[in-house]
Design a protein around this motif. Structure first.
Motif, PDB file in Angstrom:
ATOM      1  N   VAL A   6       0.847  -1.197   0.000  1.00  0.00           N
ATOM      2  CA  VAL A   6       0.000   0.000   0.000  1.00  0.00           C
ATOM      3  C   VAL A   6       0.880   1.243   0.000  1.00  0.00           C
ATOM      4  O   VAL A   6       0.640   2.195  -0.753  1.00  0.00           O
ATOM      5  N   LYS A  22      -1.225  13.350   1.003  1.00  0.00           N
ATOM      6  CA  LYS A  22      -2.631  13.134   1.413  1.00  0.00           C
ATOM      7  C   LYS A  22      -3.494  12.686   0.236  1.00  0.00           C
ATOM      8  O   LYS A  22      -4.294  11.757   0.360  1.00  0.00           O
ATOM      9  N   GLN A  25      -2.669   9.138  -0.730  1.00  0.00           N
ATOM     10  CA  GLN A  25      -3.236   8.186   0.229  1.00  0.00           C
ATOM     11  C   GLN A  25      -4.726   7.997  -0.051  1.00  0.00           C
ATOM     12  O   GLN A  25      -5.226   6.870  -0.090  1.00  0.00           O
ATOM     13  N   PHE A  29      -6.434   4.412  -1.190  1.00  0.00           N
ATOM     14  CA  PHE A  29      -7.489   3.765  -0.414  1.00  0.00           C
ATOM     15  C   PHE A  29      -8.766   3.659  -1.239  1.00  0.00           C
ATOM     16  O   PHE A  29      -9.479   2.657  -1.180  1.00  0.00           O
ATOM     17  N   GLN A  33     -10.394   0.097  -2.084  1.00  0.00           N
ATOM     18  CA  GLN A  33     -11.670  -0.189  -1.432  1.00  0.00           C
ATOM     19  C   GLN A  33     -12.838  -0.203  -2.419  1.00  0.00           C
ATOM     20  O   GLN A  33     -13.721  -1.041  -2.312  1.00  0.00           O
TER      21      GLN A  33
ATOM     22  N   HIS B  55      -7.814  -7.936   3.085  1.00  0.00           N
ATOM     23  CA  HIS B  55      -8.106  -7.329   4.371  1.00  0.00           C
ATOM     24  C   HIS B  55      -7.627  -8.238   5.500  1.00  0.00           C
ATOM     25  O   HIS B  55      -7.767  -9.454   5.428  1.00  0.00           O
ATOM     26  N   PHE B  62      -6.220  -2.849   5.264  1.00  0.00           N
ATOM     27  CA  PHE B  62      -5.561  -3.420   4.092  1.00  0.00           C
ATOM     28  C   PHE B  62      -4.321  -4.182   4.528  1.00  0.00           C
ATOM     29  O   PHE B  62      -3.526  -3.693   5.322  1.00  0.00           O
ATOM     30  N   PRO B  87      -8.377   3.216   7.018  1.00  0.00           N
ATOM     31  CA  PRO B  87      -6.937   3.062   7.265  1.00  0.00           C
ATOM     32  C   PRO B  87      -6.229   4.408   7.403  1.00  0.00           C
ATOM     33  O   PRO B  87      -5.242   4.520   8.121  1.00  0.00           O
ATOM     34  N   ALA B  88      -6.745   5.437   6.725  1.00  0.00           N
ATOM     35  CA  ALA B  88      -6.139   6.771   6.837  1.00  0.00           C
ATOM     36  C   ALA B  88      -6.291   7.286   8.264  1.00  0.00           C
ATOM     37  O   ALA B  88      -5.359   7.879   8.833  1.00  0.00           O
ATOM     38  N   ALA B  91      -3.890   5.409  10.432  1.00  0.00           N
ATOM     39  CA  ALA B  91      -2.529   5.919  10.254  1.00  0.00           C
ATOM     40  C   ALA B  91      -2.328   7.212  11.037  1.00  0.00           C
ATOM     41  O   ALA B  91      -1.271   7.426  11.642  1.00  0.00           O
ATOM     42  N   GLU B  94      -1.930   6.293  14.652  1.00  0.00           N
ATOM     43  CA  GLU B  94      -0.634   5.652  14.884  1.00  0.00           C
ATOM     44  C   GLU B  94       0.501   6.675  14.924  1.00  0.00           C
ATOM     45  O   GLU B  94       1.448   6.538  15.685  1.00  0.00           O
ATOM     46  N   ARG B  95       0.404   7.717  14.098  1.00  0.00           N
ATOM     47  CA  ARG B  95       1.472   8.704  14.045  1.00  0.00           C
ATOM     48  C   ARG B  95       1.623   9.459  15.363  1.00  0.00           C
ATOM     49  O   ARG B  95       2.690  10.007  15.643  1.00  0.00           O
ATOM     50  N   MET B 107     -13.878   0.444   7.577  1.00  0.00           N
ATOM     51  CA  MET B 107     -13.871   0.632   6.120  1.00  0.00           C
ATOM     52  C   MET B 107     -15.156   1.309   5.662  1.00  0.00           C
ATOM     53  O   MET B 107     -15.735   0.954   4.629  1.00  0.00           O
ATOM     54  N   GLU B 180      -8.188  12.483  10.055  1.00  0.00           N
ATOM     55  CA  GLU B 180      -7.038  12.435   9.163  1.00  0.00           C
ATOM     56  C   GLU B 180      -6.313  13.782   9.091  1.00  0.00           C
ATOM     57  O   GLU B 180      -5.131  13.846   8.821  1.00  0.00           O
TER      58      GLU B 180
END
Lengths: 195, 195
Positions: A6, A22, A25, A29, A33, B55, B62, B87-88, B91, B94-95, B107, B180
């Motif tokens: 990805v 951005k 991304q 996605f 998707q 998935h 993903f 997922p965005a 992410a 997570e950052r 999703m 996001e």
């Protein structure tokens, strides 16, 4: 954090002009998707285009054949050669349906600030093409901004030296516009070029 | 008017979200003129992603593997499950580095106006995942707009009925914005203040 495949897709999408992290991304996605068939189609179209598309040897536009359809069309007026910066400009002129001659696509324009000089825009190829003995008039249709005007000036001088008739698309007030809202430079040109 | 292979590429680029005819044309000409290696790389990345990416069977993000790297990481807190829309969003969380639990990626989100109902966002898969006996708390981190709040409300009710502790990211996140695009500090505070 995302899967490496990805991440690789997001990274590859950034080669598109105007697409940053951005947007890339979001595109990745979306494709994964909602539009995998679209992604496959795009991959094939990219590979097909990169493998097959070269430049027409007469007008330099993108073409699979050595000479593009337009240059090979005997119905076009062979004595007129219209010089444009890009295939997009050529497409815009073609959509008007008002021009029946041939084209020469520079694939760029003079832009000293970006290091694009006279040699980079294929001026010698244009001079050679215009001197085929059939072309009677070269119409300069580069854009009407600083780089486009400079390009037109340089090309015009070189073509005139070879005894060719050189014209430039008319500058004036756009159709449908109101004088009150047209910029002063355009009105000044429209006065000078009145007929 | 352009070569059919160029037209096919322009047409295929329009499958990208936010890309219309003009942008697609600009992208196609840019790739063909200035970045053919980039176009080839993009084609391979697209094919690789479409072929390999599925998935994760635990969190639905993903992933090439049946279970994604994050879900297989023994260092993550197995008792915390954070529910996000995309997922965005995952992410973005997570950052911040402020969350050490696991995720469930919907999703999508409830959006009755677009015909996206409870079944379309995998609510039963979430309920099954959350009822594994290990998860102690489910943190709802859907977006803070109308659809996201509705989704959080519906999921929260269903999870509470099954006796799970349910929290929501604190409203330190500005109302109406999407995860996001929120700055990291705000997200970190929202994790701490979850209720």
């Amino acid at each position: 954090m995302a899967d490496p495949a990805v991440e690789a897709l997001i990274d590859a999408l950034r080669c598109l002009p105007g697409v940053g992290q951005k947007s890339a991304q979001r595109m990745a996605f979306h494709l994964l998707q909602h539009d995998r068939p679209g992604a496959e189609k795009l991959a094939l179209a990219l590979q097909g285009a990169v493998a097959d598309i070269g430049h027409c040897e007469r007008c330099h536009t993108f073409s699979r054949a050595a000479v593009c359809d337009l240059c090979s069309d005997p119905a076009r007026d062979q004595t007129l050669l219209c010089v444009v910066e890009t295939p997009a400009d050529q497409a815009a002129l073609e959509r008007t349906g008002s021009y029946k001659g041939l084209y020469f696509v520079l694939m760029g324009r003079l832009s000293p600030l970006d290091g694009i000089g006279v040699r980079d825009i294929g001026i010698s190829a244009l001079l050679q093409r215009a001197a085929d003995g059939v072309v009677k008039e070269v119409i300069l249709a580069t854009n009407f901004n600083v780089e486009g005007e400079t390009t037109a000036h340089v090309l015009g001088e070189a073509l005139k030296q070879r005894g060719l008739k050189v014209t430039r698309l008319a500058r004036g007030v756009p159709v449908g516009s109101e004088l009150e809202y047209v910029d002063l430079g355009t009105i000044a040109h429209a006065f000078m070029d009145r007929r």
